[in-house]
Design an enzyme around this catalytic site. Sequence first.
Site, PDB file in Angstrom:
ATOM      1  CB  CYS A   5     -30.767 107.657 -15.419  1.00  0.00           C
ATOM      2  SG  CYS A   5     -30.298 106.385 -16.614  1.00  0.00           S
ATOM      3  CB  CYS A 217     -37.876 125.152 -16.941  1.00  0.00           C
ATOM      4  SG  CYS A 217     -36.611 126.202 -16.222  1.00  0.00           S
ATOM      5  CB  SER A 264     -23.647 128.793 -19.651  1.00  0.00           C
ATOM      6  OG  SER A 264     -23.143 129.854 -18.875  1.00  0.00           O
TER       7      SER A 264
END
Length: 429
Positions: A5, A217, A264
């Site tokens: 960031c 990815c 997930s």
Amino acid sequence: MSGLCGIFSFDKKNDITDLLEVGLYALQHRGQEGFGITTMEGQRVCELKRKGMLSEVLNQQIIEDICGSAGIGFVKYLFSHNTKYEPMMPFVYQTDHGNSMIALDGTILNRNFNFCELVNKINGPLESFQDYMESLKGTYNLIYIDEGKMLIARDPYGVKPLCLGKLKDTFIAVSESCALDAMNAEFLQDVEPGELILVEKGEYSVHRFAQKPHHLCLFEMIYIARHDSIIDGVSVYQARYKTGERLYEECPTEADIVIGSPDSGLIAAKGYAKASGIPFVDGILKNRYIQRTFIKPTQEERVSSVNIKLNAIKENLQDKRVILVDDSIVRGTTMKRIIKILKDAGAKEVHIRVASPKVVSNDIYAIDIPKNEQLIGYNKTVEEVRDYIGCDSLYYLSLEGLEDCCGNKGYYEKYFTGVDIFQEEAVCH
């Protein structure tokens, strides 16, 4: 897989420290081993680097002690092969323009790479720096800040995500768009593969230094990224939801309930339930104070985390034929334990549906996939994997199906195919 960031305000009276804190909290899922924060106020530099998670260290007093109109934050993901101590980014350098800071998320393969040369090239002619960036091999996102500018760059394959946003007169570069949302910042653009963006004099300009096929990815879309992020124009949530729908299309199965492996697998499970018409219910309760198991650096830590991380909701599982949807199976540690938990809770059948292909190869560039012999899917048939983890049936989503759900943009997927796009680039002069 670490998180970056970078914040640069053209109003030197602005203190961006609170924004930097918000951005790093939004990116904490990308790295939990430690963090670094560096800010600049004129030529004054403040640094804070700690092991552990932000919530374990940061407090109001610490935040008040670091200030500036520009800064870089970094959350660290520790690869298991990194056995030696590595200094925490961002790094601070003295240049002809005064103090500067830099952070890089990735793996540079060039044998002679060093940060001093990189910083010197950044402060030279732009064309020379572009040539230098084209010569770098590997996966990386880069953020550099000095008193007059911020520069960000993404590797030519675009293996890791990176985007640019703005809040009033402040420019913000982050690994994922969810961090911009957390800061109420406007999304400006994804940094395209092989692009560098220069922020100076109140504006930003885009420069391309390399052109190669897109290779984001694929694990970003199925596991790494936060589900409220948009990566290269594709909604992570929608991609995961579609994988669940596609799983049912590829392998329709009769069952009483659909559950997701927290956290997930939950979105894909909802997609499977919608496509199949089978009710989605909560089947496993996750202790939210336990960190993400997969990115624990040692096997002992992973096993310990799994044992205290999950509990079954028995009332929803008793005498039920269960479809459990998960994003992936890597070592099999978590999945084997989950299946036992479900059957101990009274599930009559447990059918595993995986929203990605079988993991067959290690990786050290994008995500920490262990050595081949530690992978449950390496040199094993689907039936052999099913027998080992103890479920009644097992199906993996096809690679074609996964790519289609994620937008067919071109992906880095060595862990699924064994094909290493960096094999030739690893031998560098």
